[in-house]
Design an enzyme around this catalytic site. Structure first.
Site, PDB file in Angstrom:
ATOM      1  N   SER A 238      -1.994   7.883 -32.157  1.00 24.18           N
ATOM      2  CA  SER A 238      -0.616   8.163 -31.749  1.00 24.18           C
ATOM      3  C   SER A 238       0.142   6.850 -31.647  1.00 24.18           C
ATOM      4  O   SER A 238      -0.455   5.791 -31.414  1.00 24.18           O
ATOM      5  CB  SER A 238      -0.611   8.863 -30.384  1.00 24.18           C
ATOM      6  OG  SER A 238       0.701   8.911 -29.842  1.00 24.18           O
TER       7      SER A 238
ATOM      8  N   TYR B 161      -3.466   9.170 -21.449  1.00 18.55           N
ATOM      9  CA  TYR B 161      -3.429   9.583 -22.860  1.00 18.55           C
ATOM     10  C   TYR B 161      -3.191   8.374 -23.761  1.00 18.55           C
ATOM     11  O   TYR B 161      -3.892   8.176 -24.763  1.00 18.55           O
ATOM     12  CB  TYR B 161      -2.329  10.624 -23.051  1.00 18.55           C
ATOM     13  CG  TYR B 161      -2.082  11.031 -24.487  1.00 18.55           C
ATOM     14  CD1 TYR B 161      -2.916  11.943 -25.119  1.00 18.55           C
ATOM     15  CD2 TYR B 161      -0.998  10.522 -25.197  1.00 18.55           C
ATOM     16  CE1 TYR B 161      -2.682  12.330 -26.434  1.00 18.55           C
ATOM     17  CE2 TYR B 161      -0.750  10.911 -26.507  1.00 18.55           C
ATOM     18  CZ  TYR B 161      -1.602  11.814 -27.118  1.00 18.55           C
ATOM     19  OH  TYR B 161      -1.365  12.189 -28.425  1.00 18.55           O
TER      20      TYR B 161
ATOM     21  N   LYS C  24      -5.622   6.765 -26.697  1.00 15.02           N
ATOM     22  CA  LYS C  24      -5.163   6.646 -28.084  1.00 15.02           C
ATOM     23  C   LYS C  24      -5.242   5.201 -28.572  1.00 15.02           C
ATOM     24  O   LYS C  24      -5.449   4.944 -29.761  1.00 15.02           O
ATOM     25  CB  LYS C  24      -3.745   7.200 -28.207  1.00 15.02           C
ATOM     26  CG  LYS C  24      -3.679   8.718 -28.094  1.00 15.02           C
ATOM     27  CD  LYS C  24      -4.465   9.402 -29.209  1.00 15.02           C
ATOM     28  CE  LYS C  24      -4.301  10.894 -29.209  1.00 15.02           C
ATOM     29  NZ  LYS C  24      -4.960  11.549 -30.368  1.00 15.02           N
TER      30      LYS C  24
END
Length: 254
Positions: A147, A160, A164
């Protein structure tokens, strides 16, 4: 050299998180290019729906449920692939978890653990098992869906973003050590894409407008626009690319 650098005829491809969104779009495109695609996600029924629709369009696809946060399920799917297909040519690590949206200091242990188990441990052991199987048949390609948050941490998406970022380094580490076995490992960094996963962003007008102001293209992506990049990284078209990090983000990281 083949004139069709995107031809995947005869290839066996495993796509995780393939029951919807980017994973589904990628699975459909790989099948259109000739691959036999194993549709994987947590629920067998939703996987079978996608696989059946691909077969209805004369593609080759089967379904096998696997929650990549569960090491036993990872072992099971690779044993299935070994027994049924005897090889694996392409792995698209796309399944991910993002159970918490809020200030980083309020992240609870359950959300932290789930995000790490899926996004780091899951990707790692999916990749490790894939590389072992790919080595036996002369090589393959892994595409890790990371991401833009792995480069530029997202507000209220702390853990998160951290996982990533780890996927980016994991991509380089596997590329370094598995390259001599003719295994290429690359990462895609999607920007904001219209999926159920990104609904907290795309369905909130204030948050969405803040994102769009940072994107030169002034719009979010559709899953199909990520599928094309995955096909490129999985196909002979990117045959000399490994350890590469490809942002497809409408210019967000500029």
């Amino acid at each position: 050299m083949s004139t069709d650098l995107f031809d995947l005829t005869g290839k066996i491809a495993l796509v995780t998180g393939a029951s919807r969104g980017i994973g589904e779009a990628a699975a459909r495109l790989l099948a259109q290019q000739g691959a036999h695609v194993i549709i994987s996600s947590r629920k067998q029924e939703s996987c079978e729906e996608v696989a059946a629709s691909i077969r209805d369009e004369d593609g080759r696809a089967t379904a096998y449920a696997c929650h990549i946060g569960d090491p036993e399920q990872i072992e099971a799917i690779f044993e299935h692939i070994r027994q049924v297909h005897g090889r694996l040519d392409i792995l698209v690590n796309n399944a991910a978890a993002n159970p918490y949206y809020g200030h980083i200091t309020d992240t609870d242990m359950a959300a932290f653990t789930k995000t790490v188990e899926v996004n780091i441990r899951g990707y790692f052991f999916m990749s490790a098992n894939a590389c072992k199987l790919m080595k036996e048949s002369g090589g393959g390609a892994i595409v890790n869906v990371s991401s833009v948050d792995g480069i530029r941490p997202g507000d209220k998406r702390g853990i998160y973003s951290i996982t990533k970022s780890a996927i980016i380094q994991m991509t380089k580490a596997f590329a370094l050590e598995c390259g001599p076995d003719n295994i290429r490992v690359n990462a895609l960094l999607p920007g904001l894409t219209e999926t159920k996963f990104a609904g907290a962003l795309t369905e909130n007008e204030e948050v969405l407008n803040a994102w769009l102001k940072q994107m030169p293209l002034r719009r979010y992506a559709q899953p199909d626009e990520m599928a094309g990049a995955i096909l490129f990284l999985a196909s002979p078209a990117s045959g000399f690319a490994t350890g590469s990090i490809l942002p497809v983000d409408g210019g967000y990281l500029i």
